[in-house]
Design a protein around this motif. Sequence first.
Motif, PDB file in Angstrom:
ATOM      1  N   THR A   7       0.405  17.146  12.031  1.00 51.87           N
ATOM      2  CA  THR A   7       1.176  16.004  11.525  1.00 51.87           C
ATOM      3  C   THR A   7       0.313  14.756  11.483  1.00 51.87           C
ATOM      4  N   LYS A   8       0.380  14.043  10.372  1.00 56.57           N
ATOM      5  CA  LYS A   8      -0.293  12.750  10.210  1.00 56.57           C
ATOM      6  C   LYS A   8       0.724  11.651  10.489  1.00 56.57           C
ATOM      7  N   LEU A   9       0.340  10.704  11.349  1.00 54.36           N
ATOM      8  CA  LEU A   9       1.194   9.574  11.696  1.00 54.36           C
ATOM      9  C   LEU A   9       0.669   8.319  11.017  1.00 54.36           C
ATOM     10  N   SER A  10       1.565   7.554  10.410  1.00 58.22           N
ATOM     11  CA  SER A  10       1.213   6.254   9.840  1.00 58.22           C
ATOM     12  C   SER A  10       2.154   5.211  10.430  1.00 58.22           C
ATOM     13  N   PHE A  11       1.572   4.196  11.082  1.00 60.50           N
ATOM     14  CA  PHE A  11       2.346   3.125  11.701  1.00 60.50           C
ATOM     15  C   PHE A  11       2.121   1.826  10.928  1.00 60.50           C
ATOM     16  N   ARG A  12       3.205   1.088  10.705  1.00 55.29           N
ATOM     17  CA  ARG A  12       3.099  -0.254  10.138  1.00 55.29           C
ATOM     18  C   ARG A  12       4.023  -1.176  10.936  1.00 55.29           C
ATOM     19  N   SER A  13       3.607  -2.418  11.114  1.00 55.10           N
ATOM     20  CA  SER A  13       4.425  -3.340  11.896  1.00 55.10           C
ATOM     21  C   SER A  13       4.383  -4.734  11.289  1.00 55.10           C
ATOM     22  N   ARG A  14       5.275  -5.562  11.817  1.00 59.06           N
ATOM     23  CA  ARG A  14       5.242  -6.981  11.520  1.00 59.06           C
ATOM     24  C   ARG A  14       5.173  -7.728  12.854  1.00 59.06           C
ATOM     25  N   ASN A  15       4.806  -8.977  12.768  1.00 58.86           N
ATOM     26  CA  ASN A  15       4.802  -9.857  13.939  1.00 58.86           C
ATOM     27  C   ASN A  15       3.838  -9.358  15.006  1.00 58.86           C
ATOM     28  N   GLU A  16       4.263  -9.272  16.270  1.00 58.22           N
ATOM     29  CA  GLU A  16       3.304  -9.090  17.361  1.00 58.22           C
ATOM     30  C   GLU A  16       3.007  -7.644  17.737  1.00 58.22           C
ATOM     31  N   ILE A  17       3.744  -6.693  17.256  1.00 58.41           N
ATOM     32  CA  ILE A  17       3.527  -5.306  17.682  1.00 58.41           C
ATOM     33  C   ILE A  17       2.214  -4.791  17.116  1.00 58.41           C
TER      34      ILE A  17
ATOM     35  N   PHE B 154       4.098   4.372   0.778  1.00 53.81           N
ATOM     36  CA  PHE B 154       5.496   4.571   1.177  1.00 53.81           C
ATOM     37  C   PHE B 154       5.822   3.800   2.454  1.00 53.81           C
ATOM     38  N   VAL B 155       4.938   3.922   3.446  1.00 51.89           N
ATOM     39  CA  VAL B 155       5.242   3.303   4.735  1.00 51.89           C
ATOM     40  C   VAL B 155       5.183   1.777   4.651  1.00 51.89           C
ATOM     41  N   GLU B 156       4.303   1.251   3.771  1.00 50.86           N
ATOM     42  CA  GLU B 156       4.288  -0.204   3.571  1.00 50.86           C
ATOM     43  C   GLU B 156       5.601  -0.688   2.962  1.00 50.86           C
ATOM     44  N   TYR B 157       6.149   0.113   2.064  1.00 52.80           N
ATOM     45  CA  TYR B 157       7.400  -0.278   1.410  1.00 52.80           C
ATOM     46  C   TYR B 157       8.537  -0.358   2.421  1.00 52.80           C
ATOM     47  N   ILE B 158       8.681   0.664   3.258  1.00 55.47           N
ATOM     48  CA  ILE B 158       9.815   0.657   4.187  1.00 55.47           C
ATOM     49  C   ILE B 158       9.620  -0.375   5.298  1.00 55.47           C
ATOM     50  N   ARG B 159       8.371  -0.749   5.584  1.00 53.52           N
ATOM     51  CA  ARG B 159       8.156  -1.845   6.531  1.00 53.52           C
ATOM     52  C   ARG B 159       8.774  -3.137   6.000  1.00 53.52           C
ATOM     53  N   GLY B 160       8.872  -3.275   4.697  1.00 50.61           N
ATOM     54  CA  GLY B 160       9.383  -4.498   4.100  1.00 50.61           C
ATOM     55  C   GLY B 160      10.891  -4.662   4.190  1.00 50.61           C
ATOM     56  N   ILE B 161      11.599  -3.655   4.718  1.00 46.49           N
ATOM     57  CA  ILE B 161      13.047  -3.764   4.872  1.00 46.49           C
ATOM     58  C   ILE B 161      13.361  -4.847   5.902  1.00 46.49           C
ATOM     59  N   GLU B 162      14.370  -5.666   5.642  1.00 43.44           N
ATOM     60  CA  GLU B 162      14.708  -6.777   6.544  1.00 43.44           C
ATOM     61  C   GLU B 162      14.985  -6.271   7.958  1.00 43.44           C
ATOM     62  N   SER B 163      14.548  -7.039   8.913  1.00 45.08           N
ATOM     63  CA  SER B 163      14.717  -6.825  10.361  1.00 45.08           C
ATOM     64  C   SER B 163      13.779  -5.776  10.948  1.00 45.08           C
TER      65      SER B 163
END
Length: 329
Positions: free
Chosen positions: A272-282, A248-257
């Motif tokens: 609570t379980k936290l899942s982080f996904r990023s693009r670029n330098e973060i 799920f979190v990979e999918y929403i990371r793919g939203i533009e911007s």
Amino acid sequence: MQTSFEPFNQFVERYQKFVVTTHVNPDCDALGSAIAMAKMLRGRRKQARVINSDPTPQRFAFADPHREILVFGDEVKPEPDEAVIVVDVGDLKRLGRVGDFLSQNPRPFACVDHHKSNTGFAEVNVLRPDACATGLILADIARDWHTSMDKELASALYLAIYTDTGGFRYANTDAKTLATASDLVNAGADPSYLATQFHENIPVGRVQLFCRVLDNLHYEEDGQVVWVAVSLDEMNRYGCDRSDIEGFVEYIRGIESIEVAVLFRESDPGKTKLSFRSRNEIDCSLLAGRFGGGGHLHAAGANLDVPLDEAIQVVLPHVREVVARKAEA
């Protein structure tokens, strides 16, 4: 000539019986890595069992065709004469009940892993943060051992590599990754079958839950941050388990911007379980590290012993800070 695996090779030679294990809530890269490691040990005429803290999620049952993975319990645990090999785990806490047992009942143990946040917790560590997947490291070990590569071993390794690279989409996919995948296909792995099993056997409840997730996305920082929360009540309403949240979190990371996507999942009441996904330098591993977690540059996670609503209030200011700092750079 010594190889980079020499300390690990010596560890394996010292013992005859092994337990292989991986992290709680195992995904396909963890399952494939654990099964592959056990098969490789048996290829060296060792005895090997796979014991995990959590059961294999039903939708990932295809990863264990012979149902060899056991679930830890009073009658299923590492025996005094068994050494332990941990795969795809960066921290002892991620082993769950198996980790608790090992803390109280020490066994010789080694770790094969590719997480940059690995704490080096084992007696012998094979750590390669530059590797796209633990499965890729194991494929290198198999070559070093001159392991006979049959269809079952090739399939387990291929599945581990395929899923940990997002189907060869992530930036960690390089020429070596693809060359190794090709070798595994030549050895008998069926990429069409494995991809179909992973992507297309989708329970109806998972689709319904995903629709709810998409209806409840929250955007912040001018559309650079997206987050969503999933409660236990919602998962139970749609008959879903933790594995159904996978992807799920990979999918929403793919939203533009989007620069950072965060999934908050109620893992147990008050937790609570936290899942982080990023693009670029973060760097997600640094973000997760603020909460005692870890992982990779673009994918990381952590666990908080606080309720879902409180976790959101605690975590989001850190996400906003990281994104704002990037914008100022």
